[in-house]
Design a protein around this motif. Structure first.
Motif, mmCIF file in Angstrom:
data_model
loop_
_atom_site.group_PDB
_atom_site.id
_atom_site.type_symbol
_atom_site.label_atom_id
_atom_site.label_comp_id
_atom_site.label_asym_id
_atom_site.label_seq_id
_atom_site.Cartn_x
_atom_site.Cartn_y
_atom_site.Cartn_z
ATOM 1 N N PRO A 159 -0.008 0.120 -15.293
ATOM 2 C CA PRO A 159 1.011 -0.643 -14.322
ATOM 3 C C PRO A 159 1.321 -2.061 -14.726
ATOM 4 C CG PRO A 159 -1.018 -0.294 -13.296
ATOM 5 C CD PRO A 159 -1.075 0.188 -14.569
ATOM 6 N N VAL A 160 2.619 -2.563 -14.788
ATOM 7 C CA VAL A 160 2.784 -3.962 -14.922
ATOM 8 C C VAL A 160 3.358 -4.371 -13.613
ATOM 9 C CG1 VAL A 160 4.177 -5.563 -16.357
ATOM 10 C CG2 VAL A 160 3.336 -3.240 -17.270
ATOM 11 N N TYR A 161 2.581 -5.466 -13.325
ATOM 12 C CA TYR A 161 3.223 -6.258 -12.040
ATOM 13 C C TYR A 161 4.127 -7.460 -12.453
ATOM 14 C CZ TYR A 161 -0.211 -3.648 -9.552
ATOM 15 O OH TYR A 161 -1.224 -2.815 -8.843
ATOM 16 N N CYS A 162 5.332 -7.584 -11.783
ATOM 17 C CA CYS A 162 6.438 -8.583 -12.204
ATOM 18 C C CYS A 162 6.972 -9.354 -10.940
ATOM 19 C CB CYS A 162 7.435 -7.899 -12.786
ATOM 20 S SG CYS A 162 8.314 -6.554 -11.739
ATOM 21 N N GLU A 163 7.360 -10.383 -11.203
ATOM 22 C CA GLU A 163 8.086 -11.153 -10.149
ATOM 23 C C GLU A 163 8.976 -12.183 -10.895
ATOM 24 O OE1 GLU A 163 6.264 -13.883 -7.453
ATOM 25 O OE2 GLU A 163 4.916 -14.659 -9.140
ATOM 26 N N SER A 164 10.082 -12.633 -10.310
ATOM 27 C CA SER A 164 10.988 -13.783 -10.848
ATOM 28 C C SER A 164 10.583 -14.894 -10.092
ATOM 29 C CB SER A 164 12.324 -13.560 -10.491
ATOM 30 O OG SER A 164 12.809 -12.348 -11.270
ATOM 31 N N TRP A 165 10.347 -16.074 -10.867
ATOM 32 C CA TRP A 165 10.037 -17.378 -10.461
ATOM 33 C C TRP A 165 11.535 -18.096 -10.107
ATOM 34 C CZ3 TRP A 165 5.550 -19.413 -14.000
ATOM 35 C CH2 TRP A 165 4.376 -18.477 -13.633
ATOM 36 N N TYR A 166 11.660 -18.829 -9.038
ATOM 37 C CA TYR A 166 12.667 -19.733 -8.433
ATOM 38 C C TYR A 166 12.418 -20.990 -8.574
ATOM 39 C CZ TYR A 166 15.012 -15.131 -7.821
ATOM 40 O OH TYR A 166 15.687 -13.828 -7.925
ATOM 41 N N LEU A 167 13.335 -21.611 -8.082
ATOM 42 C CA LEU A 167 13.067 -23.353 -7.721
ATOM 43 C C LEU A 167 12.167 -23.285 -6.754
ATOM 44 C CD1 LEU A 167 13.905 -26.215 -8.195
ATOM 45 C CD2 LEU A 167 15.594 -25.659 -6.698
ATOM 46 N N GLY A 168 11.397 -24.119 -6.683
ATOM 47 C CA GLY A 168 10.228 -24.445 -5.954
ATOM 48 C C GLY A 168 8.900 -23.306 -5.518
ATOM 49 N N THR A 169 8.786 -22.528 -6.544
ATOM 50 C CA THR A 169 7.982 -21.448 -6.559
ATOM 51 C C THR A 169 6.431 -22.309 -6.708
ATOM 52 O OG1 THR A 169 9.227 -19.911 -7.862
ATOM 53 C CG2 THR A 169 6.975 -19.678 -8.012
ATOM 54 N N GLY A 170 5.656 -21.986 -5.873
ATOM 55 C CA GLY A 170 4.269 -22.461 -5.969
ATOM 56 C C GLY A 170 3.438 -21.768 -6.789
ATOM 57 N N LEU A 171 2.068 -22.311 -7.059
ATOM 58 C CA LEU A 171 1.241 -21.898 -8.008
ATOM 59 C C LEU A 171 -0.065 -21.310 -7.223
ATOM 60 C CD1 LEU A 171 0.250 -21.632 -10.977
ATOM 61 C CD2 LEU A 171 -0.502 -23.867 -10.820
ATOM 62 N N GLY A 172 -0.545 -21.928 -6.428
ATOM 63 C CA GLY A 172 -2.089 -21.653 -5.764
ATOM 64 C C GLY A 172 -2.175 -19.940 -5.345
ATOM 65 N N ALA A 173 -1.051 -19.759 -4.416
ATOM 66 C CA ALA A 173 -1.249 -18.310 -4.067
ATOM 67 C C ALA A 173 -1.149 -17.252 -5.195
ATOM 68 C CB ALA A 173 -0.081 -18.234 -3.028
ATOM 69 N N ARG A 174 -0.276 -17.551 -6.264
ATOM 70 C CA ARG A 174 -0.292 -16.746 -7.342
ATOM 71 C C ARG A 174 -1.723 -16.293 -8.161
ATOM 72 N NH1 ARG A 174 4.187 -18.040 -5.723
ATOM 73 N NH2 ARG A 174 6.229 -16.675 -6.024
ATOM 74 N N MET A 175 -2.286 -17.574 -8.142
ATOM 75 C CA MET A 175 -3.876 -17.326 -8.844
ATOM 76 C C MET A 175 -4.618 -16.367 -8.085
ATOM 77 S SD MET A 175 -4.628 -21.319 -9.909
ATOM 78 C CE MET A 175 -3.899 -22.149 -11.292
ATOM 79 N N ASP A 176 -4.777 -16.557 -6.757
ATOM 80 C CA ASP A 176 -5.283 -15.402 -6.121
ATOM 81 C C ASP A 176 -4.931 -14.054 -5.757
ATOM 82 O OD1 ASP A 176 -7.118 -17.454 -5.265
ATOM 83 O OD2 ASP A 176 -5.843 -18.230 -3.446
ATOM 84 N N THR A 177 -3.514 -14.022 -5.782
ATOM 85 C CA THR A 177 -2.910 -12.987 -6.017
ATOM 86 C C THR A 177 -3.193 -12.063 -7.139
ATOM 87 O OG1 THR A 177 -0.686 -13.592 -4.582
ATOM 88 C CG2 THR A 177 -0.628 -11.559 -5.854
ATOM 89 N N VAL A 178 -3.084 -12.474 -8.335
ATOM 90 C CA VAL A 178 -3.438 -11.951 -9.606
ATOM 91 C C VAL A 178 -4.910 -11.443 -9.623
ATOM 92 C CG1 VAL A 178 -3.776 -12.158 -12.172
ATOM 93 C CG2 VAL A 178 -1.613 -13.155 -11.091
ATOM 94 N N LEU A 179 -5.702 -12.255 -9.364
ATOM 95 C CA LEU A 179 -6.948 -12.116 -9.225
ATOM 96 C C LEU A 179 -7.327 -10.519 -8.232
ATOM 97 C CD1 LEU A 179 -8.857 -15.585 -9.697
ATOM 98 C CD2 LEU A 179 -8.626 -13.762 -11.107
ATOM 99 N N ALA A 180 -6.510 -10.586 -7.468
ATOM 100 C CA ALA A 180 -6.585 -9.728 -6.224
ATOM 101 C C ALA A 180 -6.085 -8.362 -6.565
ATOM 102 C CB ALA A 180 -6.420 -10.225 -4.852
ATOM 103 N N LEU A 181 -5.518 -8.432 -7.703
ATOM 104 C CA LEU A 181 -4.936 -6.871 -8.038
ATOM 105 C C LEU A 181 -5.907 -5.936 -8.408
ATOM 106 C CD1 LEU A 181 -2.195 -8.142 -10.706
ATOM 107 C CD2 LEU A 181 -1.716 -7.373 -8.305
ATOM 108 N N PRO A 182 -5.635 -4.587 -7.987
ATOM 109 C CA PRO A 182 -6.657 -3.593 -8.198
ATOM 110 C C PRO A 182 -7.293 -3.374 -9.530
ATOM 111 C CG PRO A 182 -4.737 -2.603 -7.492
ATOM 112 C CD PRO A 182 -4.146 -4.140 -7.172
ATOM 113 N N GLU A 183 -6.413 -3.220 -10.446
ATOM 114 C CA GLU A 183 -6.673 -3.334 -11.667
ATOM 115 C C GLU A 183 -7.571 -4.359 -12.169
ATOM 116 O OE1 GLU A 183 -3.345 -0.924 -11.075
ATOM 117 O OE2 GLU A 183 -3.676 -3.179 -10.673
ATOM 118 N N VAL A 184 -7.295 -5.651 -11.763
ATOM 119 C CA VAL A 184 -8.315 -6.707 -12.146
ATOM 120 C C VAL A 184 -9.679 -6.826 -11.640
ATOM 121 C CG1 VAL A 184 -8.382 -9.299 -12.076
ATOM 122 C CG2 VAL A 184 -6.148 -8.235 -12.336
#
Length: 477
Positions: A159-184
């Motif tokens: 599986p490939v997880y995807c999202e689009s980044w918009y103006l004001g997209t934060g960074l901190g939550a995405r780090m935890d989200t990626v590390l929490a993926l089941p395949e990870v």
């Protein structure tokens, strides 16, 4: 015997193409054994024609005129020096057969020298990368439609997880989200969490510190449009991060300049990716002014074992029709491999933004036009300033330039002097090697002439610096 021939034909039918493999004869016995294992693994996917390391560029070109393989693999120092082989395949090519370098010994950034005068750089780490991982990268090089995206690098159904980044997209939550993926989690990629966090931060910096999400100018024009497309995929042997974003005004040389290893710029986003990922790949999609960046983390963790040395680097322009995994795509029945990254912008909000924003193609046109208008205005302002200076007195009355910095001149002289000394020593070693191998007197004499020319240049520099110091001493008196 017939069954054996049938088996051999079946094996040959699975080969992806032919490779001319130039052996690095400078390697130690240990590194040569590592290279032999890599070669053996590559034989399973390609027809290898082994070529001795003593081959010259002229001899290789004659072979290429008779038969053009899908890939030529040469030791890294040959790859950087052989400009005519690169030109043989086409300097502006965006698909088809290509030329690449490999290395088995640790290489530091300064050993590569300045940026290559090409539009691409493909340097493969055969020393610390496992043969199975090398095969994956070589398969991507041999087949055009495998060069882009992340699916060709992973097993089927990853599986490939995807999202689009918009103006004001934060960074901190995405780090935890990626590390929490089941395949990870299931494949224990948490052991690389430090490198993953640094590379995620670097990818974010490419967009919001250096790219389309940085300036107020771009933000006002594309307030409701996506700034970048982000994807992450993980399997047992590989984790990849993919980022695609637009950079109007850039070209293939700009992409190569950003990702060329530079020790003087160690903390720029691109250099951080080169340092902490196991491999980095960047494709400039010239038809769309897009840049695709893919960084990979291997189960063998070569970046952790050889910190500070060169990793696999792959930068080249690519034709838009070869991009099979289109950026900004969302999960669809025809795209079963795609998943929405948890915490991504909800689909309803994306649709609302799309309704508010103009048509994507129209918006791209408006952005490009606005950038060109800004550049033209700057050019006109510079010309007007130059005209005013000329009318006020012309070039002859311009203010004299300040005197050169003496320390800078001395440092430049020392750098040139020691560089010449180093080249002379290299030529002397080359002469000893040629004499040992029984080279012709003409070859040895050619190197001696080069040494004589460098020595003459040294003496000329010394005379000039002595004259300068003498003049300075006279003024001081």
């Amino acid at each position: 015997m017939p069954a054996r021939r049938a088996c051999q034909r079946l094996l040959r039918s699975k080969k992806l193409g032919k490779i001319f493999f130039i052996v690095d004869e400078r390697l130690s016995r240990e590194k040569s054994a590592i290279l032999a294992r890599q070669v053996q693994a590559l034989r399973a996917v390609a027809d290898l024609q082994m070529i001795g390391g003593s081959v010259t560029e002229e001899e290789l070109l004659k072979r290429l005129e008779a038969e053009v393989p899908q890939l030529v693999l040469a030791p890294w120092y040959r790859y950087l020096a052989w400009n005519r082989v690169e030109a043989f395949y086409g300097l502006t090519r965006t698909s088809g057969p290509t030329f690449a370098g490999y290395f088995c010994e640790p290489i530091l950034a300064y050993e590569l020298g300045d940026q290559a005068d090409h539009l691409r750089a493909i340097l493969l780490d055969f020393g610390t990368t496992r043969p199975t991982d090398v095969v994956t990268l070589i398969k991507a090089l041999l087949v055009d439609h495998r060069r882009s995206g992340v699916l060709p690098l992973h097993p089927a159904a990853t599986p490939v997880y995807c999202e689009s980044w918009y103006l004001g997209t934060g960074l901190g939550a995405r780090m935890d989200t990626v590390l929490a993926l089941p395949e990870v989690r299931e494949n224990d990629w948490a052991r690389r969490s430090s490198e993953l966090r640094i590379c995620l931060s670097a990818l974010w910096g490419l967009v919001y510190e250096e790219g389309p999400g940085k300036t107020e100018f771009h933000q006002k024009i594309t307030q409701n449009s996506a700034k970048a497309s982000f994807q992450v995929a993980a399997s047992s042997s590989l984790l990849t991060l993919r980022l695609c974003y637009s950079l109007p005004g850039w070209g293939p040389k700009d992409a190569l300049a950003a990702f060329w290893p530079r020790r003087e710029l160690p903390v720029t986003p691109a250099q951080l990716l080169l340092c902490y990922a196991d491999f980095a790949r960047a494709h400039w999609i010239g038809d769309n002014n897009d840049l695709e960046v893919v960084v990979g983390f291997l189960a063998s963790s070569p970046a952790g074992r050889e910190a500070g040395t060169l990793r696999t680097l792959w930068v080249e322009p690519l034709a838009a029709n070869l991009v099979s995994e289109v950026p900004y795509e969302t999960p669809h029945p025809n795209l079963p491999h795609l998943r929405v990254l948890p915490g991504a912008v909800p689909a309803a909000e994306v649709r609302a933004r799309a309704e508010m924003a103009p048509n994507a193609a129209q918006e791209r046109f408006v952005l490009d036009a606005a950038v060109k208008i800004r550049d033209l205005r700057k050019l006109v302002a510079d010309r007007e300033t130059q005209i005013r200076e000329l009318r006020s007195g012309g070039v002859g009355t311009a203010q004299p330039l300040p005197p050169p910095d003496a320390e800078a001149l001395l440092e430049a002289f020392q750098e040139k002097f020691f560089e010449a000394r180093f080249q002379i020593r290299q030529f002397e070693l080359a002469i000893q090697e040629l004499e040992r191998k029984g080279a012709t007197p003409q070859e040895i004499e050619a190197l001696r002439l080069k040494i004589t020319a460098l020595a003459a240049r040294e003496q000329e520099w010394i005379r000039k610096i002595a004259a300068t110091l003498e003049a300075s001493r006279g003024k001081a008196g």
